[in-house]
Design a protein around this motif. Structure first.
Motif, PDB file in Angstrom:
ATOM      1  N   ILE A 231      41.646  56.358  74.132  1.00  0.00           N
ATOM      2  CA  ILE A 231      41.371  56.537  71.954  1.00  0.00           C
ATOM      3  C   ILE A 231      40.065  55.719  71.381  1.00  0.00           C
ATOM      4  O   ILE A 231      38.826  56.575  70.394  1.00  0.00           O
ATOM      5  N   ARG A 232      39.975  54.766  72.454  1.00  0.00           N
ATOM      6  CA  ARG A 232      38.112  54.297  72.233  1.00  0.00           C
ATOM      7  C   ARG A 232      37.119  54.864  72.721  1.00  0.00           C
ATOM      8  O   ARG A 232      35.856  54.653  71.774  1.00  0.00           O
ATOM      9  N   GLN A 233      37.232  55.753  73.909  1.00  0.00           N
ATOM     10  CA  GLN A 233      36.317  56.661  74.101  1.00  0.00           C
ATOM     11  C   GLN A 233      36.019  57.943  73.402  1.00  0.00           C
ATOM     12  O   GLN A 233      35.085  58.761  73.103  1.00  0.00           O
ATOM     13  N   ASN A 234      37.759  58.461  72.625  1.00  0.00           N
ATOM     14  CA  ASN A 234      36.979  59.538  71.538  1.00  0.00           C
ATOM     15  C   ASN A 234      36.381  58.658  70.311  1.00  0.00           C
ATOM     16  O   ASN A 234      35.934  60.126  69.673  1.00  0.00           O
ATOM     17  N   LEU A 235      36.559  57.605  69.872  1.00  0.00           N
ATOM     18  CA  LEU A 235      36.346  57.227  69.032  1.00  0.00           C
ATOM     19  C   LEU A 235      34.825  56.785  68.471  1.00  0.00           C
ATOM     20  O   LEU A 235      33.791  57.021  68.090  1.00  0.00           O
ATOM     21  N   ALA A 236      34.250  56.293  69.737  1.00  0.00           N
ATOM     22  CA  ALA A 236      33.146  56.138  70.081  1.00  0.00           C
ATOM     23  C   ALA A 236      32.346  57.243  70.505  1.00  0.00           C
ATOM     24  O   ALA A 236      30.879  57.558  70.090  1.00  0.00           O
ATOM     25  N   TYR A 241      29.075  60.938  67.785  1.00  0.00           N
ATOM     26  CA  TYR A 241      28.193  62.801  67.557  1.00  0.00           C
ATOM     27  C   TYR A 241      27.992  62.414  66.243  1.00  0.00           C
ATOM     28  O   TYR A 241      26.734  63.221  65.762  1.00  0.00           O
ATOM     29  N   ASN A 242      28.446  61.450  65.142  1.00  0.00           N
ATOM     30  CA  ASN A 242      29.198  62.255  63.906  1.00  0.00           C
ATOM     31  C   ASN A 242      27.463  61.213  62.818  1.00  0.00           C
ATOM     32  O   ASN A 242      26.539  61.700  62.357  1.00  0.00           O
ATOM     33  N   VAL A 243      26.876  60.115  63.976  1.00  0.00           N
ATOM     34  CA  VAL A 243      26.234  59.277  63.219  1.00  0.00           C
ATOM     35  C   VAL A 243      24.821  60.147  63.517  1.00  0.00           C
ATOM     36  O   VAL A 243      24.012  60.603  63.163  1.00  0.00           O
ATOM     37  N   LEU A 244      24.464  60.828  65.199  1.00  0.00           N
ATOM     38  CA  LEU A 244      23.062  61.959  65.392  1.00  0.00           C
ATOM     39  C   LEU A 244      23.627  63.679  64.342  1.00  0.00           C
ATOM     40  O   LEU A 244      22.274  63.842  63.680  1.00  0.00           O
ATOM     41  N   ALA A 245      24.759  63.730  64.219  1.00  0.00           N
ATOM     42  CA  ALA A 245      24.284  65.197  63.805  1.00  0.00           C
ATOM     43  C   ALA A 245      24.111  65.623  62.550  1.00  0.00           C
ATOM     44  O   ALA A 245      23.757  66.273  61.904  1.00  0.00           O
ATOM     45  N   LEU A 268      37.170  69.888  70.142  1.00  0.00           N
ATOM     46  CA  LEU A 268      37.491  70.115  71.468  1.00  0.00           C
ATOM     47  C   LEU A 268      37.522  69.514  72.883  1.00  0.00           C
ATOM     48  O   LEU A 268      38.633  68.912  73.899  1.00  0.00           O
ATOM     49  N   ILE A 269      36.344  68.389  73.089  1.00  0.00           N
ATOM     50  CA  ILE A 269      36.116  67.240  74.153  1.00  0.00           C
ATOM     51  C   ILE A 269      36.976  65.975  73.654  1.00  0.00           C
ATOM     52  O   ILE A 269      37.424  65.882  74.758  1.00  0.00           O
ATOM     53  N   VAL A 270      37.694  66.273  72.677  1.00  0.00           N
ATOM     54  CA  VAL A 270      38.600  64.487  72.408  1.00  0.00           C
ATOM     55  C   VAL A 270      39.949  65.213  72.670  1.00  0.00           C
ATOM     56  O   VAL A 270      40.528  64.526  73.277  1.00  0.00           O
ATOM     57  N   VAL A 271      40.081  67.094  72.644  1.00  0.00           N
ATOM     58  CA  VAL A 271      41.554  67.245  73.207  1.00  0.00           C
ATOM     59  C   VAL A 271      41.467  67.032  74.296  1.00  0.00           C
ATOM     60  O   VAL A 271      42.189  66.400  74.721  1.00  0.00           O
ATOM     61  N   LEU A 272      40.726  67.590  74.962  1.00  0.00           N
ATOM     62  CA  LEU A 272      40.400  67.870  76.382  1.00  0.00           C
ATOM     63  C   LEU A 272      40.503  66.200  77.314  1.00  0.00           C
ATOM     64  O   LEU A 272      41.389  66.396  78.123  1.00  0.00           O
TER      65      LEU A 272
END
Length: 292
Positions: A231-236, A241-245, A268-272
């Motif tokens: 969960i922490r990895q996905n949130l990070a 991504y959103n801060v940069l994109a 997709l990365i979060v789901v995988l």
């Protein structure tokens, strides 16, 4: 639990003592009650004193069953007519005198010692809290490799011990099976009831062990740590991504189609990453730990 030995006082036979004890215990859901399977005598008005024992009426006389301390505080009967208690001992007393004492053989679950060792290897501290005779509790703790054990603990004593540990900064998971464990289970951050526990205990617990194995306790802790880490990895990842994109897309450096593609790729990365949890311990694949 099983009855290892029965000692009766004068004028009482073993079968009579077992019959009275079975009459008191027949509607009780405590694990000790299962040891008394003899033909039950007719006992009325049975009441449970939480963490201590039972009291009822037989042939117009009060009768008690429970630990020695409960006998002393509930009746004026002298217990010295029988040998002093040893191990896990239950006393049966009528208003006119002591009837018997039962020495119970407390069988330790086959995987209990391994579970304690695995918990300690994983950095968890184990504590044994029990209302049983202190010497018996200490012998069980020594066999299991538990460094801290508290015997003759009432439900209030167990809860006070957990509160003291919480105040020291510890987070508590309590595993119990009886009504006398309810206060301490409610005072723990996480509570697990055995599948053989009373219905009320199971209802109040956060999770219930459905099988006889204790392994799901450790499996649950292991997978919960992995869930928290992922969960922490996905949130990070999502935050980074959103801060940069988003600023780049707002400034026009990224075309809308590429931003949309990037957002889909991020999801997709979060789901995988979350699907990595499917590589859980084998013993956890069986639905033996039911969360409530």
């Amino acid at each position: 639990l099983s009855i290892q030995r029965t000692e009766t006082s004068d004028h009482w036979t073993e079968s009579e003592a077992l019959s009275i004890a079975a009459g008191l215990e027949q509607d009780n859901q405590h694990p000790i009650a299962r040891a008394f399977s003899a033909s039950a005598a007719h006992v009325t008005g049975v009441e449970q004193v939480l963490g201590k024992g039972l009291v009822g009426m037989i042939a117009g006389q009060a009768v008690w069953i429970g630990h020695r301390a409960f006998m002393h505080e509930s009746s004026d009967v002298e217990l010295l007519s029988l040998d002093d208690e040893e191990g896990l001992t239950i006393w049966l007393v009528r208003a006119d005198g002591a009837v018997a004492k039962f020495v119970l053989n407390d069988q330790i679950r086959a995987d209990a010692k391994q579970l304690v060792a695995d918990l300690q290897d994983g950095g968890y501290r184990t504590v044994l809290l029990s209302g049983d005779h202190s010497q018996h509790v200490r012998s069980v703790a020594n066999y299991l490799g538990i460094g801290q054990a508290v015997g003759r603990a009432s439900p209030e004593d167990k809860l006070a011990h957990l509160k003291a540990l919480t105040e020291q900064g510890h987070r508590i998971m309590m595993v119990g099976d009886g009504l006398n464990d309810l206060p301490s289970m409610a005072g723990a951050q996480v509570s697990i009831a055995m599948g053989s526990a009373t219905d009320l205990t199971q209802t109040r617990a956060d999770a219930v062990l459905l099988g006889e194995s204790l392994a799901p306790v450790l499996d649950g802790l292991t997978i919960s740590r992995r869930v928290k880490r992922i969960i922490r990895q996905n949130l990070a990842w999502a935050l980074g991504y959103n801060v940069l994109a988003l600023p780049l897309a707002a400034a026009g450096f990224i075309p809308p189609w590429l931003a949309a593609l990037g957002m889909s790729l991020s999801s997709l990365i979060v789901v995988l990453n979350a699907l990595r949890l499917s590589g859980r311990p084998a013993s956890f694949e069986a639905p033996e730990l039911r969360a409530r």
